[in-house]
Scaffold this motif. Structure first.
Motif, PDB file in Angstrom:
ATOM      1  N   GLU A 163     -12.128   6.703  15.426  1.00  0.00           N
ATOM      2  CA  GLU A 163     -10.804   6.988  15.979  1.00  0.00           C
ATOM      3  C   GLU A 163     -10.890   8.127  16.995  1.00  0.00           C
ATOM      4  OE1 GLU A 163      -6.899   7.148  13.530  1.00  0.00           O
ATOM      5  OE2 GLU A 163      -7.588   9.218  13.703  1.00  0.00           O
TER       6      GLU A 163
ATOM      7  N   LYS B 232      -2.145   7.034  18.835  1.00  0.00           N
ATOM      8  CA  LYS B 232      -2.269   5.868  17.965  1.00  0.00           C
ATOM      9  C   LYS B 232      -3.398   6.086  16.964  1.00  0.00           C
ATOM     10  CE  LYS B 232      -0.381   2.325  21.037  1.00  0.00           C
ATOM     11  NZ  LYS B 232      -0.615   0.993  21.642  1.00  0.00           N
ATOM     12  N   LYS B 233      -3.137   5.707  15.725  1.00  0.00           N
ATOM     13  CA  LYS B 233      -4.111   5.872  14.655  1.00  0.00           C
ATOM     14  C   LYS B 233      -4.861   4.572  14.386  1.00  0.00           C
ATOM     15  CE  LYS B 233      -3.188  10.151  13.154  1.00  0.00           C
ATOM     16  NZ  LYS B 233      -4.206  11.206  12.982  1.00  0.00           N
TER      17      LYS B 233
ATOM     18  N   SER C 137       4.077   3.175  12.166  1.00  0.00           N
ATOM     19  CA  SER C 137       2.882   3.090  13.009  1.00  0.00           C
ATOM     20  C   SER C 137       1.871   2.106  12.434  1.00  0.00           C
ATOM     21  CB  SER C 137       2.249   4.473  13.154  1.00  0.00           C
ATOM     22  OG  SER C 137       1.020   4.405  13.826  1.00  0.00           O
TER      23      SER C 137
ATOM     24  N   SER D  42       3.011  -1.471  12.761  1.00  0.00           N
ATOM     25  CA  SER D  42       2.880  -1.921  14.141  1.00  0.00           C
ATOM     26  C   SER D  42       1.442  -2.300  14.466  1.00  0.00           C
ATOM     27  CB  SER D  42       3.364  -0.818  15.090  1.00  0.00           C
ATOM     28  OG  SER D  42       3.192  -1.202  16.439  1.00  0.00           O
ATOM     29  N   VAL D  43       0.491  -1.427  14.090  1.00  0.00           N
ATOM     30  CA  VAL D  43      -0.931  -1.697  14.350  1.00  0.00           C
ATOM     31  C   VAL D  43      -1.394  -2.922  13.565  1.00  0.00           C
ATOM     32  CG1 VAL D  43      -3.272  -0.805  14.102  1.00  0.00           C
ATOM     33  CG2 VAL D  43      -1.454   0.703  14.894  1.00  0.00           C
TER      34      VAL D  43
ATOM     35  N   GLY E 176      -6.917  -1.347  15.437  1.00  0.00           N
ATOM     36  CA  GLY E 176      -6.184  -0.379  16.236  1.00  0.00           C
ATOM     37  C   GLY E 176      -7.009   0.337  17.278  1.00  0.00           C
TER      38      GLY E 176
END
Length: 369
Positions: free
Chosen positions: A144, A152-153, A188, A191-192, A292
């Motif tokens: 990441e 964004k994660k 979040s 979403s990912v 992601g």
């Protein structure tokens, strides 16, 4: 012109664990080199040592200096760890951690240069790999940092066949989980997860089950209010954005009744809530996927397994499946990108006159038909 095979970068992980065993067992079937171009980041000398200890048949591995030199229809290896690194099977050592990091760093640099296409990582020891460049609880957080998009994660997904379990919180002490369960984080991750199910797995309208944080989903606030104050409001907001989420479900009943079969993905609140049932159901062929990120990275679902290192007892099924999954996701992403590159422009029509009635008694009306 024939498209070249996908180049798979493979890091050898902890040299005192089962990493080389599952790698060598996987590539003992040379037919895999017909599907991709494997490039191992490690040490040919250490690989030979493991093969000898395991009393395996020789695996033909070509030593190359850089990924660009990788040959097709063969297994390639880049020596990026100290050839004199001492292997102490079943032990956590500083030397093993250093060798694991050097392989990971080299593979990530080649990913950034675009000379390999996907990354498959053998297990590391999260303690001995720590250094000035690696100060993370695991691969996911390191990747990441290296490849993540600002704001964004990354998302850890454990998957096997049609079971995909993602986590809101990852490598955290249980005492810190509650304070890290926020509405924004759940939104979040949803979403990912939703986007990954679309672009990485080809599911057009994913259905995501969300697990509750508390026993019995809070039991109407009796056993906790996080479901009512955090989880459900987050799900409702994401529903307005087109994300189909359901729940929150009590984890024990959800897995006990096999409700996971009805969904494309399951979002768990914390590590053991999702991974304990997953590994009970699919440990042997399970794959860890980091969603992601702009790169594709997979790994086997197991760890270094020091207790069986060097005993020729490790199954390569999970590692082999991680390799296949990386190839599948890479192709799926490519197809998704092509399919969504030039969406059709929406057409708008003036329907203001739709209520007008056609009088067929008039000659000009007949002419207009």
């Amino acid at each position: 012109m024939e498209e070249r095979l996908i180049r798979v970068g493979i890091t050898h992980g902890d040299i005192n664990g089962i990493g080389y065993e599952v790698i060598l067992k996987t590539f003992s079937d040379i037919r895999i080199a017909d599907l991709c171009t494997p490039i191992i980041y490690g040490s040919s000398k250490i690989a030979a040592y493991h093969r000898k200890v395991l009393e395996m048949q020789p695996v033909n591995i070509s030593v190359i200096n850089q990924a660009e030199d990788a040959g097709v229809n063969r297994i390639n290896i880049i020596n990026c760890a100290d050839e004199e690194s001492k292997v102490e099977l079943g032990k956590s050592t500083e030397i093993a951690g250093e060798a694991a990091f050097k392989a990971l760093e080299a593979a990530c640099n080649d990913l950034k240069r675009g000379v390999i296409d996907v990354l498959v990582t053998a297990p590391i020891n999260k303690h001995n790999i720590q250094n000035d460049q690696f100060h993370f609880p695991g691969h996911t957080e390191y990747l990441e940092e290296e490849f993540g998009v600002s704001g964004k994660k990354a998302l850890m997904i454990l998957m096997s066949n049609n079971l995909r379990v993602a986590l809101v919180t990852g490598h955290l002490p249980l005492s810190e989980v509650v304070q890290n369960i926020t509405k924004e984080d759940i939104k979040s991750k949803l979403s990912v997860f939703n986007q990954s199910l679309k672009q990485d797995f080809g599911i057009i309208k994913p259905r995501i089950a969300v697990l509750a944080l508390n026993p019995h989903a809070g039991d109407n606030g009796l056993l906790g209010k996080e479901e009512e104050t955090i989880i459900i409001p987050a799900m409702e907001e994401m529903d307005k954005q087109g994300v189909l989420s359901f729940g929150p479900y009590a984890a024990d009943g959800f897995f006990g009744s096999q409700n996971y079969d009805k969904f494309d993905g399951v979002l768990a609140m914390y590590h053991d809530q999702g991974l304990a049932p997953f590994k009970a159901l699919a440990m042997e062929e399970g794959v860890n996927y980091t969603a992601g990120l702009p790169i594709v990275r997979t790994s086997p679902a197991h760890g270094t397994a020091y207790d069986i290192a060097g005993k020729n007892m490790a199954s390569e099924d999970s590692f082999r499946q991680a390799l296949y999954t990386a190839l599948d996701i890479y192709r799926c992403r490519k197809f998704y990108k092509e399919a969504t590159a030039n969406p059709l422009r929406k057409q708008y029509f003036d329907k203001g006159g739709d209520n007008e009635k056609l009088d067929l008694t008039k000659d000009d009306a007949i002419d207009s038909i």
